[in-house]
Design a protein around this motif. Structure first.
Motif, short mmCIF file in Angstrom:
data_model
loop_
_atom_site.label_atom_id
_atom_site.label_comp_id
_atom_site.label_asym_id
_atom_site.label_seq_id
_atom_site.Cartn_x
_atom_site.Cartn_y
_atom_site.Cartn_z
N UNK A 162 -6.91 11.02 1.85
CA UNK A 162 -5.70 10.36 1.37
C UNK A 162 -5.95 9.73 0.00
N UNK A 163 -4.92 9.78 -0.82
CA UNK A 163 -4.93 9.05 -2.09
C UNK A 163 -4.16 7.77 -1.82
N UNK A 164 -4.87 6.65 -1.96
CA UNK A 164 -4.19 5.38 -1.69
C UNK A 164 -4.18 4.52 -2.94
N UNK A 165 -3.02 3.95 -3.17
CA UNK A 165 -2.83 2.99 -4.25
C UNK A 165 -2.34 1.71 -3.59
N UNK A 166 -3.11 0.65 -3.77
CA UNK A 166 -2.76 -0.64 -3.17
C UNK A 166 -2.42 -1.59 -4.30
N UNK A 206 0.82 -1.21 0.00
CA UNK A 206 0.00 0.00 0.00
C UNK A 206 0.86 1.26 0.00
N UNK A 207 0.39 2.27 -0.73
CA UNK A 207 1.01 3.60 -0.69
C UNK A 207 -0.12 4.59 -0.40
N UNK A 208 0.00 5.33 0.69
CA UNK A 208 -1.03 6.26 1.11
C UNK A 208 -0.40 7.64 1.21
N UNK A 209 -0.96 8.59 0.46
CA UNK A 209 -0.42 9.95 0.46
C UNK A 209 -1.50 10.94 0.92
N UNK A 210 -1.24 11.66 2.01
CA UNK A 210 -2.21 12.67 2.47
C UNK A 210 -2.37 13.78 1.43
N UNK A 211 -3.61 14.20 1.21
CA UNK A 211 -3.90 15.27 0.25
C UNK A 211 -4.39 16.52 0.98
N UNK A 212 -5.35 16.34 1.91
CA UNK A 212 -5.92 17.47 2.65
C UNK A 212 -6.22 17.04 4.08
N UNK A 213 -6.21 18.01 4.99
CA UNK A 213 -6.49 17.78 6.40
C UNK A 213 -7.66 18.67 6.82
#
Length: 97
Positions: free
Chosen positions: A54-58, A35-42
């Motif tokens: 989060x944009x996640x690519x598994x 998994x790769x999880x990248x925060x986009x907004x809080x």
């Protein structure tokens, strides 16, 4: 994390509790998927919770994409430590904090 942190087993379903159970779950998860999880907004929410878009690519171990999506990760904090995390859908309109 707090010693009794509640963490979702998003890949398998259910929850684990406590840092050692989180460690065991992460070890198992990363042995099966990538998994790769990248925060986009809080976003700040009531009761001190934080919602993270989060944009996640598994990917599987052969690097085939299993999921590519935006989801919400909601964190409940206690004294600056994560007490709970949940995976949730993102609201259609969430005001920025």
């Amino acid at each position: 994390m707090t010693p009794d942190v509640a963490w979702p087993k998003a890949f398998k379903g259910g929850f684990v509790r406590g840092t050692e159970e989180v460690r065991a779950y992460w070890t198992e998860q990363w042995s099966e998927i990538n998994p790769h999880v990248e925060p986009v907004s809080f976003y700040s929410e009531e009761s001190g919770r934080i919602l993270v878009d989060v944009h996640q690519v598994v990917r599987d171990k052969a690097y085939a994409v299993l999921a590519d999506e935006h989801v919400g990760h909601r964190f409940t904090l206690e004294h600056g430590l994560i007490q709970a995390m949940e995976v949730c859908p993102l609201p259609s309109s969430t005001p920025k904090a």
